[in-house]
Design an enzyme around this catalytic site. Structure first.
Site, mmCIF file in Angstrom:
data_model
loop_
_atom_site.group_PDB
_atom_site.id
_atom_site.type_symbol
_atom_site.label_atom_id
_atom_site.label_comp_id
_atom_site.label_asym_id
_atom_site.label_seq_id
_atom_site.Cartn_x
_atom_site.Cartn_y
_atom_site.Cartn_z
ATOM 1 N N ILE A 147 0.813 -1.215 0.000
ATOM 2 C CA ILE A 147 0.000 0.000 0.000
ATOM 3 C C ILE A 147 0.847 1.267 0.000
ATOM 4 O O ILE A 147 0.307 2.371 0.020
ATOM 5 C CB ILE A 147 -0.957 0.023 1.208
ATOM 6 C CG1 ILE A 147 -0.185 -0.122 2.524
ATOM 7 C CG2 ILE A 147 -2.009 -1.068 1.080
ATOM 8 C CD1 ILE A 147 -1.078 -0.017 3.761
ATOM 9 N N GLY A 148 2.157 1.121 -0.032
ATOM 10 C CA GLY A 148 3.020 2.290 -0.073
ATOM 11 C C GLY A 148 4.447 1.900 -0.401
ATOM 12 O O GLY A 148 4.868 0.768 -0.165
ATOM 13 N N GLY A 156 11.442 5.801 -0.153
ATOM 14 C CA GLY A 156 12.848 5.723 -0.512
ATOM 15 C C GLY A 156 13.616 4.687 0.280
ATOM 16 O O GLY A 156 14.654 4.201 -0.168
ATOM 17 N N VAL A 200 5.537 -0.443 2.324
ATOM 18 C CA VAL A 200 4.541 -0.641 3.369
ATOM 19 C C VAL A 200 3.477 -1.607 2.868
ATOM 20 O O VAL A 200 3.009 -1.495 1.732
ATOM 21 C CB VAL A 200 3.863 0.680 3.766
ATOM 22 C CG1 VAL A 200 3.003 0.476 5.006
ATOM 23 C CG2 VAL A 200 4.899 1.752 4.016
ATOM 24 N N LYS A 250 6.008 -2.021 7.706
ATOM 25 C CA LYS A 250 7.013 -1.314 6.904
ATOM 26 C C LYS A 250 8.251 -2.196 6.825
ATOM 27 O O LYS A 250 8.871 -2.516 7.846
ATOM 28 C CB LYS A 250 7.368 0.014 7.558
ATOM 29 C CG LYS A 250 8.447 0.793 6.805
ATOM 30 C CD LYS A 250 9.012 1.929 7.628
ATOM 31 C CE LYS A 250 7.975 2.899 8.067
ATOM 32 N NZ LYS A 250 8.578 4.055 8.787
ATOM 33 N N ASP A 266 9.574 16.324 10.123
ATOM 34 C CA ASP A 266 9.093 16.197 8.744
ATOM 35 C C ASP A 266 7.566 16.299 8.704
ATOM 36 O O ASP A 266 6.890 15.489 8.083
ATOM 37 C CB ASP A 266 9.553 14.875 8.138
ATOM 38 C CG ASP A 266 9.439 14.865 6.611
ATOM 39 O OD1 ASP A 266 9.431 15.963 6.010
ATOM 40 O OD2 ASP A 266 9.346 13.775 6.025
#
Length: 272
Positions: A22-23, A26, A30, A45, A140
């Site tokens: 789903i992700g 860099g 995920v 992750k 971030d």
């Protein structure tokens, strides 16, 4: 639908069945996964193979787990588990949030009504305040790292819910995660709204480059981590960061939500 690791090409983990990617960031990918012991869905992750033996990446990965594991707040994505030293894969297991990102909402809706933007940032301020009390700086904060799950009666527009993509910024372990579903009503059974309210759940994610104040940083002197568009001047210049750095980023985020564009823009990070 469950897909076996052999046919999907997904990494194999003893305690977690990876269901779908789903992700992709860099530093890591995920996956929506199932905890085979507890029978619940989580987000996992997994650090990229070409990076997992890199000492600095491994330190930063563990630092993320330790930093976020200290935090217990309804506005922060919770960490459940982390890989052991003898595991082949390096992975982090976190709460699976069903919804969309603030970035996706802004792309589809543009500037938000002021009261909506203020409500989002107030909740983020509460989460960030908790992190700072635990000596953790996010470093971030940006719309990509804010997850939103709309409530049954919330109507902020036509933002579609779905997998929340990992940010692809270089040098980051992002990794927002969400499961496909109806943004207006679908949520994990038994999960309460933030603060016990019936409004949207707002959660801050990706402490992958967070700096823990009571430990030595894992990056070399002067190395910049984060997204320049939301960075405070001291962060862009590689100077010492603090809680004020996150406050600056929250201000930029609030401006972008209310106005529909960034306060500082340029063709490259130097111009910003």
């Amino acid at each position: 639908m469950s897909v076996s690791a052999a046919t999907s090409g997904f990494p194999e983990l003893d305690k977690y069945e990876l269901l779908e990617e789903i992700g992709h960031g860099g530093m890591a990918s995920v996956y929506r996964a199932r905890d085979v012991r507890l029978g619940r869905e989580v987000a996992v992750k997994v650090i990229h193979k070409h990076l997992r033996e890199n000492p600095e990446v491994r330190r930063r990965f563990v630092s993320e787990a330790r930093a976020v594991a200290k935090l217990r707040h309804p506005g922060i994505v919770e960490v459940y588990d982390v890989s052991d030293e003898d595991d082949l894969e390096r992975f982090l297991v976190v709460e699976l949030v069903r919804g969309t990102t603030l970035r996706q909402l802004l792309r589809e809706r543009g500037a938000l009504p002021p009261e909506v933007a203020a409500s989002i940032v107030v909740r983020l301020c509460e989460a960030v305040e908790h992190a700072h009390e635990c000596s953790v700086i996010h470093r971030d904060i940006k719309p990509e790292n804010v997850l939103i799950e709309l409530g049954d009666n919330d109507d902020w527009g036509d933002a579609e819910s779905g997998p929340v993509p990992a940010d692809s910024g270089a040098g980051q372990t992002t990794d927002s995660a969400a499961q496909p579903g109806d943004a207006r009503g679908s949520r994990p059974e038994g999960v309460a709204r933030s603060g016990g309210t019936t409004g949207p759940r707002i959660k801050l994610t990706d402490f992958g480059i967070a700096k823990t104040l009571d430990t030595k940083g894992v990056t070399s002197t002067g190395q910049i981590l984060g997204s320049p568009a939301h960075m405070a001047p001291e962060q862009i210049e590689g100077r010492e960061v603090g809680s004020y750095t996150d406050v600056f980023a929250l201000g930029v985020l609030l401006y972008e939500c209310m106005v529909g564009h960034l306060p500082f823009e340029g063709k490259n990070p130097a111009q910003v």
